[in-house]
Design a protein around this motif. Structure first.
Motif, PDB file in Angstrom:
ATOM      1  N   ILE A 101       0.841  -1.202   0.000  1.00 18.69           N
ATOM      2  CA  ILE A 101       0.000   0.000   0.000  1.00 18.69           C
ATOM      3  C   ILE A 101       0.874   1.249   0.000  1.00 18.69           C
ATOM      4  CG2 ILE A 101      -1.696   1.329   1.320  1.00 18.69           C
ATOM      5  CD1 ILE A 101      -2.725  -1.427   2.369  1.00 18.69           C
ATOM      6  N   ALA A 102       0.662   2.100  -1.012  1.00 21.71           N
ATOM      7  CA  ALA A 102       1.420   3.347  -1.127  1.00 21.71           C
ATOM      8  C   ALA A 102       0.708   4.506  -0.444  1.00 21.71           C
ATOM      9  CB  ALA A 102       1.649   3.684  -2.596  1.00 21.71           C
ATOM     10  N   LEU A 103      -0.635   4.473  -0.458  1.00 23.48           N
ATOM     11  CA  LEU A 103      -1.397   5.637  -0.003  1.00 23.48           C
ATOM     12  C   LEU A 103      -2.682   5.210   0.695  1.00 23.48           C
ATOM     13  CD1 LEU A 103      -2.046   8.760  -0.091  1.00 23.48           C
ATOM     14  CD2 LEU A 103      -3.108   8.331  -2.325  1.00 23.48           C
ATOM     15  N   ILE A 104      -2.967   5.845   1.828  1.00 28.57           N
ATOM     16  CA  ILE A 104      -4.283   5.772   2.463  1.00 28.57           C
ATOM     17  C   ILE A 104      -4.934   7.136   2.267  1.00 28.57           C
ATOM     18  CG2 ILE A 104      -5.554   5.467   4.625  1.00 28.57           C
ATOM     19  CD1 ILE A 104      -3.201   3.783   5.630  1.00 28.57           C
ATOM     20  N   MET A 105      -6.109   7.168   1.653  1.00 26.70           N
ATOM     21  CA  MET A 105      -6.784   8.434   1.368  1.00 26.70           C
ATOM     22  C   MET A 105      -8.254   8.303   1.785  1.00 26.70           C
ATOM     23  SD  MET A 105      -7.877  11.287   0.200  1.00 26.70           S
ATOM     24  CE  MET A 105      -9.248  10.702  -0.794  1.00 26.70           C
ATOM     25  N   VAL A 106      -8.586   8.870   2.930  1.00 26.27           N
ATOM     26  CA  VAL A 106      -9.900   8.671   3.544  1.00 26.27           C
ATOM     27  C   VAL A 106     -10.619  10.015   3.670  1.00 26.27           C
ATOM     28  CG1 VAL A 106     -11.048   7.969   5.689  1.00 26.27           C
ATOM     29  CG2 VAL A 106      -9.167   6.595   4.786  1.00 26.27           C
ATOM     30  N   GLY A 107     -11.939   9.993   3.477  1.00 26.03           N
ATOM     31  CA  GLY A 107     -12.737  11.185   3.769  1.00 26.03           C
ATOM     32  C   GLY A 107     -12.864  11.309   5.276  1.00 26.03           C
ATOM     33  N   ASN A 108     -12.325  12.369   5.854  1.00 27.20           N
ATOM     34  CA  ASN A 108     -12.183  12.374   7.316  1.00 27.20           C
ATOM     35  C   ASN A 108     -13.538  12.386   8.037  1.00 27.20           C
ATOM     36  OD1 ASN A 108     -12.784  15.321   7.065  1.00 27.20           O
ATOM     37  ND2 ASN A 108     -12.195  15.279   9.211  1.00 27.20           N
TER      38      ASN A 108
END
Length: 410
Positions: free
Chosen positions: A172-179
């Motif tokens: 996994i390179a990136l975690i991108m979550v709607g906060n």
């Protein structure tokens, strides 16, 4: 409660929409489009007057000179999102900013290329990360990992995200979550997610569209690498207005970061000496491309000046009481009638409550709208209501629930 509300005077600073008979609507839709501050017209008129009277000289001679205009917003915007001024810039639109952040912070390798998002992320986020995977030559079906709620649940468990990282963390390179999730209103512990991601060598970013101006984000302390947000929801800047971006201070002076560039990210001292080699600005300003639209910035500034007066601490204090009262009233309708899918814990939500009415469809929502309540319908069966502490009253939520009662009993 309205009489004792220390923020009650701020309602009068906003235009409250009215029905055809001149009665104020119950507006609980600030999570989609915030109401217009009455001062916005004056702020924009000032720039129109300066444009009319000064022409191009307005860049330096306007009452609020246009060349550094975005800087007039930085301090208040930084306070809203809990950041240092060097970490924040107002520019572009939300999804554009998300792409620009991923240009710099999504650095896939053949081994580590996957991206984690929440399963029911706002569609634009999903489309953006899928396109980044494809842009880098990866299969977006294989490269996108969905953090899912458990069966027959709507809310997310951190333990499930931890399990994903334990199993696939080195890919996994990136975690991108709607906060703050747009559908349920669940507000995630960003520091916990960031620490988890960094522990496994991942970059961590957040879409704060439903958090900025709604909850205390504390972006700097969260440790997140980047964040993006729009300004037309809780920040009341008008439809399609400019967005914000955050880049953590530890990246502020890293000139080696890959990025798309333009003349507004170039050294301010030599920007207009057109023949200099590119010299990137430090901090979040170094991700700008073009000179920004001043009329949009003026509208954002009008709202941010109100936020600067009130402060996020006072806003969130009222928000908890207001949403708590709303929750109390809804629960009086009975669990066999209403289900609230937003977390009960005030620490895990902002002002929005997402409600399901048993055995109801959009026809009920349409009746609610006809009764003078402006909320938001999301398929398949959720009504999102956001009592915004800057301009909503306790009477607003009381009226909403009374009208809902009348419809249900009709």
């Amino acid at each position: 409660m309205d009489q004792n509300d220390p923020l009650k005077a701020y309602r009068s600073k906003f235009h409250i929409p009215k029905d055809n008979n001149g009665n104020e609507l119950v507006y609980l839709c600030g999570n989609s489009l915030g109401l217009q501050p009455k001062a916005t017209k004056d702020y924009i008129d000032q720039e129109l007057d300066d444009w009319a009277n000064l022409g191009v000289e307005g860049h330096t001679e306007a009452k609020n000179p246009w060349l550094p205009y975005h800087e007039f917003l930085t301090e208040n915007m930084a306070k809203v999102v809990g950041a240092k001024p060097i970490e924040v810039v107002t520019m572009n639109t939300l999804t554009a900013n998300l792409h620009f952040m991923m240009v710099s912070f999504y650095k896939p390798t053949p081994k580590r290329y996957k991206i984690v998002i929440e399963a029911d992320a706002f569609p634009s986020d999903k489309y953006a990360v899928e396109s980044q995977l494809r842009h880098h030559g990866f299969d977006d079906n294989e490269g996108l990992i969905l953090w899912k709620p458990r069966k027959n649940e709507e809310l997310y468990h951190y333990e499930d995200l931890e399990a994903i990282l334990e199993q696939q963390g080195d890919e996994i390179a990136l975690i991108m979550v709607g906060n703050t999730n747009y559908y349920t209103g669940q507000f995630f512990d960003m520091k916990r997610i960031t620490n988890l991601g960094h522990k496994h060598g991942c970059i961590v970013g957040f879409d704060c569209a439903h958090g900025a101006g709604n909850v205390q984000l504390n972006l700097h302390d969260s440790g997140a690498d980047f964040a993006v947000w729009c300004s037309y929801k809780y920040l009341n800047s008008g439809p399609g207005s400019l967005a914000g971006a955050f880049v953590h201070e530890r990246h502020a002076h890293d000139k080696t970061l890959n990025r798309f560039t333009g003349w507004w990210s170039h050294n301010k001292q030599t920007r207009f000496n057109m023949r200099h080699e590119f010299d990137v600005l430090p901090g979040a300003e170094g991700w700008q491309l073009s000179n920004p639209p001043i009329l949009s910035l003026a509208a954002i500034r009008a709202s941010l000046d109100i936020f600067g007066e009130v402060g996020m601490e006072a806003l969130t204090k009222k928000s908890r009481k207001l949403t708590g009262y709303f929750e109390y009233l809804l629960k009086q309708l009975g669990e066999d009638t209403i289900r609230i899918i937003t977390p009960e814990n005030p620490e895990e939500r902002g002002c929005q409550l997402s409600i399901q009415v048993k055995n109801a469809d959009k026809a009920l929502f349409d009746k609610l709208t006809a009764s003078g309540v402006i909320a938001d319908w999301r398929e398949p069966d959720v009504i999102r209501c956001a009592p915004v502490p800057l301009y909503n009253s306790y009477e607003d939520v009381y009226k909403m629930v009374e009208r809902l009662k009348e419809i249900l009993n009709d």
